[in-house]
Design an enzyme around this catalytic site. Structure first.
Site, short mmCIF file in Angstrom:
data_model
loop_
_atom_site.label_atom_id
_atom_site.label_comp_id
_atom_site.label_asym_id
_atom_site.label_seq_id
_atom_site.Cartn_x
_atom_site.Cartn_y
_atom_site.Cartn_z
N ASN A 196 3.21 -5.76 4.75
CA ASN A 196 3.57 -4.48 4.42
C ASN A 196 5.05 -4.10 4.94
O ASN A 196 5.29 -3.09 5.02
CB ASN A 196 2.27 -3.53 4.93
CG ASN A 196 2.44 -3.59 6.57
OD1 ASN A 196 3.15 -4.41 7.18
ND2 ASN A 196 1.22 -3.16 6.84
N LYS A 197 5.59 -4.91 5.45
CA LYS A 197 6.86 -4.56 5.92
C LYS A 197 8.02 -4.55 4.66
O LYS A 197 7.68 -4.98 3.64
CB LYS A 197 7.26 -5.76 6.96
CG LYS A 197 6.47 -5.52 8.20
CD LYS A 197 6.54 -4.41 8.96
CE LYS A 197 5.31 -4.27 10.18
NZ LYS A 197 5.10 -5.03 11.08
N THR A 198 9.17 -4.10 5.03
CA THR A 198 10.19 -3.79 4.14
C THR A 198 10.64 -4.99 3.32
O THR A 198 10.85 -5.00 2.05
CB THR A 198 11.26 -3.07 4.67
OG1 THR A 198 10.88 -1.89 5.33
CG2 THR A 198 12.46 -2.91 3.70
N PHE A 241 5.50 -9.31 7.72
CA PHE A 241 4.07 -9.07 7.40
C PHE A 241 4.26 -8.52 6.01
O PHE A 241 5.01 -7.76 5.41
CB PHE A 241 3.40 -8.26 8.28
CG PHE A 241 1.78 -8.02 7.98
CD1 PHE A 241 1.10 -9.30 8.28
CD2 PHE A 241 1.33 -6.91 7.65
CE1 PHE A 241 -0.51 -9.28 7.78
CE2 PHE A 241 -0.04 -6.93 7.38
CZ PHE A 241 -0.88 -8.08 7.55
#
Ligand SMILES: *Cc1c(COP(=O)(O)O)cnc(C)c1O
Length: 381
Positions: free
Chosen positions: A196-198, A194
C-alpha cells in the site's frame, strides 16, 4: 462497458466496492518478474537490485541507497548501525506506525514518546527538545501520510548536541521540504515498499544515507556482516535483511512510473479537499515549504463523531476507510502513563480515505458523498 465485462443483471444497483489501497501494477512489473524467472535470478543477487537502488537514489537525491526486505528492518538496521543499544534513549513521536517504536526496543534502547503538532500531526520540535537527556542517542522523526516533519528545527536540535537522526520516510516517497527530499536531512532515511505504499515491491524496504562510510556499514551489516571485498569473511555482526531480485524487479517497474503515480495521488488529494470543503472535517496541514506526496488522504472527524459507526456505515455503502494509528504510549507493552493530548485526539478522530492511483474522479466524488451521508446520519453534516 467493454465486451469483457459481465452483463449487469437486471435491477442490480450494487456499486463496486472501493478499497483504501490497490497497487497499480500496470507497467513493466509482469515483464520484469518473468525476466527473473526466465533467467533464474530470483534471490538477492541479480541485475534488478542495483537498478532499484539507483532509481531510489535518483528519486531522493541521496548518494547511497541500499535495498532491504522491508521497512521495519530498515529502521532496525539504521538504529543498529548508529550504535543505538541498551542504556540509550531514542525520541520518537507516539503517534506513528508501531514499527518506528518496536525497532527502537529491538536494539535494547528505550523509546521516549514525544507529542506531535496539532496542525501537521508530526513530531513537535519543542516537545522533542524537552525530552532530551544525556542518554538520548537518536531522534526518529516520522513523515506520516506523505507530509514532512520540521526537519530544519529538528536537525538544529540534534546537531547542536551530536545526536543522530533516523528519518522514517516509509510514507513519504516523493515528499520534499524546500526542494530537498525527506530522508536526506538526517543521518539515515528509511523506506517501506509494502503493497500500500507509493512504490511497492510486495514486501520491501531501503535505507538512504549521505555518508559513504555509514552507507558501507549499512550494506555490510544487511548482508550478514560479510566483507564487501572478501566472500565468506564476516568482519562485523550482521543480519540477512536483503531484498530479492523479484521484489526489486517490481520496484524498478514502479519507479519508471513514479512521477505519474505521484501526480495522480496529488490530484486525488486536491479533489478530496475540494469535495469535502463544506464538511466539518480537518485535514493535515503541512508546514510551508512542504511539497507533500499525499500517501493516504487522511482527516479528523468532528469531535463527538462515533468513528466506528461512521466507518461501518461507509463500509455498508461499499467504501472502505481505515482509522489512523493508535498512540504507541497507550499500547500494552509501552504504556507509560503519559498524557499526550494532541496525539491522543488525532488518534481518536482520524481516518484515511481511499487514495490509490487508479481511483477515478467519480470514485473520489462517491467517497466524499458517502462520508457526507455517514456524517449526516449522526447530525454532523
Ligand atoms: C509501512 C511503515 C513502516 C514499516 O514498513 P514495513 O515494510 O511494513 O515493514 C514503518 N513506518 C511507517 C511509518 C510505515 O508506514
Amino acid at each position: 462497458m467493454t465486451q469483457e465485462s459481465p452483463p449487469t443483471p437486471a435491477g442490480a444497483t450494487e456499486l463496486p466496492s472501493i478499497p483504501v489501497y490497490r497497487p497499480d501494477l500496470s507497467g513493466n512489473e509482469r515483464a520484469y518478474v518473468l525476466d527473473c524467472i526466465d533467467s533464474s535470478w530470483i534471490s538477492s543477487l541479480g541485475a534488478f537490485i542495483p537498478r532499484f537502488e539507483a532509481a531510489l537514489a535518483a528519486a531522493t537525491g541521496a548518494p547511497h541507497a541500499i535495498a532491504l526486505c522491508n521497512g521495519t528492518v530498515a529502521l532496525h538496521l539504521a538504529l543498529h548501525c548508529l550504535d543505538v543499544g541498551p542504556g540509550d534513549e531514542v525520541i520518537v513521536p507516539s503517534f506513528t506506525y508501531i514499527a518506528s517504536v518496536n525497532t527502537i526496543a529491538q536494539t535494547g534502547a528505550r523509546p521516549v514518546f514525544a507529542e506531535c503538532r496539532e496542525a501537521d500531526w508530526l513530531l513537535d520540535p519543542a516537545a522533542l527538545e524537552r525530552l532530551i537527556t544525556p542518554r538520548t542517542k537518536a531522534i526518529l522523526p516520522v513523515h506520516l501520510y506523505g507530509a514532512a516533519c520540521d526537519m530544519p528545527a529538528i536537525m538544529a536540535i540534534a546537531r547542536a548536541r551530536g545526536i543522530a537522526v533516523v528519518e522514517d520516510t516509509a510514507e513519504a516517497l516523493g515528499c520534499s521540504l524546500h526542494g530537498q527530499h525527506v530522508g536526506t536531512f538526517g543521518d539515515i532515511g528509511t523506506f517501506s515498499f509494502f503493497g500500500n505504499k507509493t512504490v511497492t515491491t510486495g514486501e520491501g524496504g531501503a535505507v538512504i544515507a549521505n555518508d559513504a562510510a555509514l552507507a558501507a556499514r549499512l550494506r555490510q551489516t544487511k548482508g550478514q556482516g560479510q566483507s564487501l571485498t572478501r566472500r565468506y569473511w564476516h568482519e562485523i555482526l550482521g543480519f540477512n535483511y536483503r531484498m530479492t531480485n523479484i521484489a526489486a524487479a517490481i520496484g524498478v517497474a514502479q519507479f519508471e512510473r513514479l512521477e505519474q503515480i505521484l501526480a495522480r495521488k496529488r490530484a486525488l488529494a486536491l479533489r478530496y479537499r475540494a469535495a469535502l470543503a463544506g464538511l466539518p472535517v480537518t485535514f493535515q496541514r503541512p508546514i510551508p515549504g512542504v511539497a507533500g506526496s499525499d500517501w493516504l488522504v487522511s482527516l479528523l472527524l468532528p469531535r463527538g463523531t462515533d468513528r466506528d459507526r461512521l466507518m461501518a456505515e461507509m463500509a455498508a455503502l461499499r467504501v472502505e476507510t481505515r482509522p489512523v494509528f493508535h498512540c504507541a504510549h497507550q499500547m500494552p507493552m509501552y504504556e507509560t502513563g503519559q498524557h499526550l493530548p494532541i496525539s491522543e485526539d488525532i488518534a481518536a478522530r482520524g481516518i484515511s480515505l481511499p487514495s490509490f492511483p487508479a481511483l477515478t474522479d467519480a470514485d473520489v466524488d462517491r467517497v466524499a458523498g458517502t462520508l457526507q451521508t455517514a456524517l449526516a446520519a449522526q447530525g454532523l453534516a
